[in-house]
Design an enzyme around this catalytic site. Structure first.
Site, short mmCIF file in Angstrom:
data_model
loop_
_atom_site.label_atom_id
_atom_site.label_comp_id
_atom_site.label_asym_id
_atom_site.label_seq_id
_atom_site.Cartn_x
_atom_site.Cartn_y
_atom_site.Cartn_z
N GLY A 26 0.85 -1.25 0.09
CA GLY A 26 0.11 -0.03 -0.03
C GLY A 26 0.93 1.27 -0.13
O GLY A 26 1.70 1.31 0.87
N ARG A 87 0.71 -5.21 -5.64
CA ARG A 87 0.48 -6.47 -5.16
C ARG A 87 1.31 -7.49 -6.08
O ARG A 87 1.04 -7.56 -7.31
CB ARG A 87 -0.72 -6.94 -4.70
CG ARG A 87 -1.54 -5.83 -3.92
CD ARG A 87 -0.64 -5.78 -2.79
NE ARG A 87 -1.78 -4.71 -1.92
CZ ARG A 87 -1.47 -4.26 -0.59
NH1 ARG A 87 -0.30 -4.82 0.13
NH2 ARG A 87 -2.22 -3.51 -0.01
N ASP A 118 4.74 -4.77 6.19
CA ASP A 118 5.24 -6.04 6.73
C ASP A 118 5.24 -7.23 5.44
O ASP A 118 6.08 -8.05 5.40
CB ASP A 118 4.46 -6.64 7.96
CG ASP A 118 2.99 -6.83 7.74
OD1 ASP A 118 2.53 -6.20 6.70
OD2 ASP A 118 2.27 -7.60 8.45
N THR A 141 4.22 2.77 6.07
CA THR A 141 2.76 2.18 5.96
C THR A 141 2.18 3.00 6.87
O THR A 141 2.84 3.44 8.07
CB THR A 141 2.77 0.83 6.47
OG1 THR A 141 1.41 0.56 6.97
CG2 THR A 141 3.74 0.55 7.71
N ASP A 143 -0.25 2.38 9.00
CA ASP A 143 -0.90 1.59 10.32
C ASP A 143 0.10 1.81 11.11
O ASP A 143 -0.29 1.69 12.31
CB ASP A 143 -1.13 0.25 9.87
CG ASP A 143 -2.27 0.02 8.83
OD1 ASP A 143 -2.91 1.06 8.54
OD2 ASP A 143 -2.46 -0.94 8.24
N ARG A 187 -6.42 -2.31 10.06
CA ARG A 187 -6.65 -3.90 9.92
C ARG A 187 -6.18 -4.40 11.38
O ARG A 187 -7.13 -5.37 11.77
CB ARG A 187 -6.23 -4.28 8.98
CG ARG A 187 -7.22 -5.84 8.62
CD ARG A 187 -6.69 -6.42 6.99
NE ARG A 187 -6.86 -5.56 6.08
CZ ARG A 187 -6.67 -5.49 4.86
NH1 ARG A 187 -5.79 -6.53 4.60
NH2 ARG A 187 -7.04 -4.67 3.77
N GLY A 201 -11.29 14.28 20.18
CA GLY A 201 -12.42 14.71 21.46
C GLY A 201 -13.51 13.59 21.13
O GLY A 201 -14.77 13.84 21.65
N LYS A 229 -25.05 16.57 25.77
CA LYS A 229 -24.10 16.50 24.62
C LYS A 229 -25.00 16.26 23.59
O LYS A 229 -25.89 15.46 23.63
CB LYS A 229 -23.02 15.53 24.70
CG LYS A 229 -22.02 15.42 25.55
CD LYS A 229 -20.91 14.65 25.48
CE LYS A 229 -19.59 14.71 26.33
NZ LYS A 229 -18.46 13.79 26.28
#
Length: 336
Positions: A26, A87, A118, A141, A143, A187, A201, A229
């Site tokens: 990615g 890929r 990874d 990445t 992530d 993921r 918040g 709220k």
């Protein structure tokens, strides 16, 4: 010729003369800054660089081309990757990896720098183990899930992109007195979700690292309404079972309150990288070239506590990188 008052060249005990660089998996904001750093560091050190297009898929097909400093001009601010990425099912086969290794040898490449996550590091690890090609990984990445570095390239920008969307959704949620359940990428890791929840918040956050009962969240939302709220924000990492849609449906059914689900998706991967990603990519790209010159192989270049470190590639996925638990507790306290 090196100009006066410039840094001395890095020693080259490995005798590397030509290296290759590729992006894989990615895309992540800051990958171009890393490519630029590799190419320009190599040029300063007197090395040649071959760019591999389309990741391992392109390496298997022999898509290699010499690139120099002018080829990476005006790229540090660009998202995506100028080398493209893809890929590759072929790389999962021994034959595919053998062909890629042969293309590197035919082009006189003495080391490969792989910018990715990874899955990309798995492919690089196999290339080194099976064919003896020196490889260095650079963590690219959004992530932020790789062990061996405090942050990965693209993470900071992804958080800012998601936060901008959350701020906008909060405005409309408050105006209509709605609950917004917002899904961010992650993921297998909740780093983005946790940072966005604290900075945005949010009343609650769901991450893969924590098995949170939906009943608890329903009570939290009810309590928020009783406190006056007018709208609530719930952040969900994509790897949480059921995802944002499942959690949103459960909240609406359990509270009777109007709930909307927004899945941010791949928008988090694009855009101009923020300064932190550009700086991180520049440092790691430079260090990757120097690692190959030092004879290092089978390692990822990372930054921990401000220092550049080397971590064996296999440890980047075998060892677990947890979320910041102090920040997780902070998110709970601030949601009252």
């Amino acid at each position: 010729m090196i100009e006066p008052n410039t840094p001395a060249r890095h020693p080259n005990p490995a005798g590397v003369q030509r290296i290759a660089v590729m992006t894989s998996g990615g895309d992540a904001p800051g990958m171009n800054a890393a490519i630029r750093a590799v190419v320009r560091t190599a040029a300063f050190e007197g090395l040649e660089v071959m760019g591999v297009r389309r990741g391992f898929s392109g390496l298997h097909r022999g898509e290699l081309k010499l690139i120099g400093p002018r080829d990476v001009a005006n790229t540090i601010q660009r998202g995506g990757t100028i080398l493209l990425t893809a890929r590759s099912a072929t790389w999962r086969t021994e034959e595919g990896r053998a062909r890629g290794a042969q293309h590197l040898r035919d082009n006189g490449v003495g080391g490969l720098i792989v910018i990715g996550g990874d899955g990309s590091f798995h492919g690089a690890h196999l290339l080194e183990q099976e064919h003896g090609i020196p490889v260095i990984g650079v963590p690219g990445t959004i992530d932020n899930d790789l062990y061996g570095t405090d942050h990965t390239i693209g993470y900071f920008t992804a958080v800012e992109t998601a936060l901008d969307a959350v701020d906008k959704l909060r405005d409309t949620g408050a105006s209509h007195e709605r609950i917004f359940v917002i899904e961010v990428m992650g993921r297998h890791a909740g780093h983005i979700a946790l940072d966005v929840a604290v900075a945005g918040g949010a009343e609650e956050v769901f991450i893969p690292e924590d098995d949170k009962p939906i009943e608890d969240v329903i009570e939290i939302v009810k309590a928020s309404v009783q406190k006056g709220k007018t709208g609530s924000i719930v952040i969900v990492a994509e790897g949480v079972p059921g995802g944002a849609q499942g959690i949103g449906d459960a909240i609406q059914a359990g509270t009777g309150l109007e709930t909307r689900v927004s899945i941010l998706g791949h928008i988090q991967r694009g855009g101009t990288p923020v300064s932190s990603d550009r700086i991180l990519a520049s440092r790691l790209g430079e260090a990757a070239v120097h690692a190959l010159m030092d004879g290092v192989s089978g390692a990822m270049i990372g930054r921990r506590g401000g220092d550049i470190i080397h971590t064996p590639l296999h440890e980047t996925w075998e060892k677990r990188k947890d979320v910041n638990r102090d920040l997780y507790r902070c998110a709970k306290r601030l949601s009252v």
